[in-house]
Write an enzyme that holds these catalytic residues in place. Sequence first.
Site, short mmCIF file in Angstrom:
data_model
loop_
_atom_site.label_atom_id
_atom_site.label_comp_id
_atom_site.label_asym_id
_atom_site.label_seq_id
_atom_site.Cartn_x
_atom_site.Cartn_y
_atom_site.Cartn_z
N CYS A 2 0.22 -0.91 -0.36
CA CYS A 2 -0.22 0.41 -0.16
C CYS A 2 1.05 1.26 -0.32
CB CYS A 2 -0.83 0.01 1.07
SG CYS A 2 -2.20 -1.35 1.36
N ARG A 27 4.30 -0.60 -4.92
CA ARG A 27 3.89 -1.13 -3.15
C ARG A 27 2.71 -1.36 -3.79
NH1 ARG A 27 6.69 2.03 0.37
NH2 ARG A 27 4.95 1.12 2.02
N TRP A 77 -2.29 -2.67 -1.21
CA TRP A 77 -2.15 -4.27 -1.58
C TRP A 77 -3.46 -5.23 -0.17
CZ3 TRP A 77 -0.30 -8.07 1.69
CH2 TRP A 77 0.04 -9.59 1.34
N ASN A 103 -1.99 2.61 5.42
CA ASN A 103 -0.71 1.80 5.29
C ASN A 103 -0.59 0.98 6.58
OD1 ASN A 103 1.14 0.22 3.76
ND2 ASN A 103 2.71 1.61 4.11
N GLY A 104 -0.80 -0.32 6.34
CA GLY A 104 -0.67 -1.15 7.26
C GLY A 104 -1.47 -1.66 7.27
N GLU A 486 17.53 -18.74 -6.67
CA GLU A 486 17.30 -16.61 -7.33
C GLU A 486 16.18 -17.23 -8.73
OE1 GLU A 486 16.34 -13.65 -5.70
OE2 GLU A 486 16.89 -12.50 -7.31
N LYS A 490 12.67 -15.41 -9.19
CA LYS A 490 12.63 -14.78 -11.02
C LYS A 490 11.78 -15.41 -11.65
CE LYS A 490 14.40 -11.31 -9.04
NZ LYS A 490 14.52 -11.70 -7.93
N GLU A 493 7.43 -15.52 -10.26
CA GLU A 493 7.44 -14.03 -9.28
C GLU A 493 6.91 -13.50 -10.29
OE1 GLU A 493 8.64 -11.01 -7.38
OE2 GLU A 493 10.95 -11.78 -7.77
N HIS A 509 17.01 -37.41 -4.46
CA HIS A 509 16.16 -38.17 -3.88
C HIS A 509 14.52 -37.67 -3.20
CE1 HIS A 509 20.44 -38.81 -1.48
NE2 HIS A 509 19.83 -37.83 -2.49
N LYS A 608 6.58 -4.15 -3.70
CA LYS A 608 7.99 -4.33 -4.29
C LYS A 608 8.24 -4.47 -2.39
CE LYS A 608 11.56 -3.38 -5.56
NZ LYS A 608 12.26 -4.30 -5.96
O1 M6R Z 1 13.41 -5.54 -0.11
P1 M6R Z 1 13.98 -6.71 0.80
O2 M6R Z 1 14.91 -7.10 0.41
O3 M6R Z 1 13.86 -6.47 2.47
O4 M6R Z 1 12.68 -7.64 0.41
C1 M6R Z 1 12.78 -9.15 0.49
C2 M6R Z 1 11.54 -9.93 -0.59
O5 M6R Z 1 10.27 -9.20 -0.19
C3 M6R Z 1 12.13 -9.90 -1.89
O6 M6R Z 1 13.89 -9.86 -2.38
C4 M6R Z 1 11.26 -9.83 -2.90
O7 M6R Z 1 11.53 -11.48 -2.34
C5 M6R Z 1 11.83 -9.57 -4.70
N1 M6R Z 1 10.18 -9.58 -4.97
C6 M6R Z 1 12.23 -10.67 -5.30
O8 M6R Z 1 12.14 -10.21 -6.37
#
Ligand code: M6R
Length: 613
Positions: A2, A27, A77, A103-104, A486, A490, A493, A509, A608
């Site tokens: 948010c 956000r 969000w 926001n929260g 990672e 990527k 997501e 396994h 984000k």
């Molecule tokens: O801002 P942060 O590094 O604490 O965020 C952690 C995760 O939310 C962030 O890395 C998230 O997994 C990303 N969307 C990955 O691309």
Amino acid sequence: MCGIVGYIGNNAVADVLLDGLKSLEYRGYDSAGIALNDNGGLDVFKAGGKLNNLFEVVSSNALKIKKPTSGIGHIRWATHGKATIQNAHPHLSNDGKLVLVHNGIIENYKELKAELEQEGFVFNSQTDTEVAVHVIDREYRKGCSLEQAVRQGVSLLSGAFAFCIMHKDEADCIIAVRKNAPLIIGLSDDENYIASDIPAVIGKVKKIIYLNDGEVAVVRKNNVEVTDLSGNLLNKKVEEIGFNPEVISKHGYKHFMLKEINEQPDILRKVLAQHIKASDLPVNLGQVKLKLDWQRIENISIIACGTSLHAAMVTKYVWENWLGLPVQIEAASEYIYRKNTTGKNSLVIGISQSGETADTITAVKQAKEKSAQVLIVTNREDSSIVRYADSVLPLEAGIEISVAATKSYSAQLLAMYWLGLYVAEQKKTLQPAELGKIKQEMLELPAKMEEVLSNAENIKSVADKLQAYKSVIYIARGSNQASALEGALKLKEISYINANGYAAGELKHGPIALLDENMPVIAVLAQGETYAKMLSNCEEVKARNAKLIAVTSVKDKHADNLFDDILRVPEIREDLSPLLLNIPLQLLAYYLADGLGREVDQPRNLAKSVTVE
Ligand code: M6R
């Protein structure tokens, strides 16, 4: 999670708010809304889905909009209540006079809602936020000032909040208040701004005030007054904005993600110039002030989430090797709910790009309470997490807008590499010759990364071939286990293709049961102890008819026939290889997602900064 904005001044309020929300779109994008205060009435406009829908609603109501003097806006969000217009902010009091954006998460909303309903308040949404409107309104109706009503109202709320609040009868001010959620005030002549984050005010103001928890700002056109929850006036520091408008432009790239991927060599160059000036010079701390007592440290825990947790995985692998110290890593969301062994002889490192991730903040706060030394590695020195830091290591990657973390990951790896080398030098855990070799290879990284980026077309053609698949497996060993995870994160997501990363040795396994011609496997290979074993694992994959793609830093003609496609990066030592091998993985995910027509910068259901636990 948010984003909220507020504006009071002479410019077209609706346009200013929409523009601010546009820069906070990373956000959340489940719904959006604005409220305009025009000295005689409150107008509220909302739309479900992306911000563009709100632009349309506002433009189709343009004639109805009088001449507002102030306004607030929100991008959502969804947490409590589905992503519907009904649940979109701003939320209004029952008499339609008080309006707020939030926001929260208000954790005690159920109890408060029951109490308010008994008193006759009517709820029009499923959100937790609406209780805040009613508790503040209840105080206001008792006859206190809006500011005082906010103080009394928010003192009843537990959880996290940043609010912008307006009242129809008090059109000359907006009240802003926060607890565990970020909020800044942007200052200018004859106008002032409120926002969840700096991008909303970049290019509009030069000076900002960071609001702290428990502070209430009364924002008027010509002045801003900040008090604590008891009403004591505070003398707040006014800070210069350290970013220029360039940082929030795509610079001709189709997406922020692609721009951010391409920024990586320059970020590396800039950071290396500060800390590793030459292979035969000691690591330079530069502006970084490390207030850590290394003699006291018996164990190291690195706490993070998502991509930052993958940076922690690489760090564990590399630091245990370079420093001979045990390094534990843990997802912050797990660390905070168990009896862990953190104590006064622990070093706890919190890695967070945004510095606003709720789980990581709670984790480092707990570590601090247990007298551990806390080092924060973040891209945002102005973020909430730094409050718990003994020392801060800034990433210097510049603002990252795309929801998928790319450049911040490389900056995190580089930060942990140079810091690891610094400690190795201090503790003499690496021989000078070895230190020199590592530094030399680090200095070569930016040029090698450029070489990988210049191969983007080839990576795209491999991505195109993968479009038809529903699932992908990533495998690797050693420091690149994190690269496999990672790469998979990527891809899933931003493309919504099911992708999973495994330690290659684990394949047999269980996961090997998934392999057939419909399950491509991406093998991440680096030169080193486990290279031969990786090749054996790749043979096992090939024997199951799976399409096999190598992302490799190894020149090995004998192995080439094994793979259907090969994405090469320049040769590099194994411990540093995650920094290079990750680039084709980022681009692969990008081109696959873009090819499938996904909203690359704003993947569904994500935001984000994850400011809720
Ligand atoms: O801002 P942060 O590094 O604490 O965020 C952690 C995760 O939310 C962030 O890395 C998230 O997994 C990303 N969307 C990955 O691309």
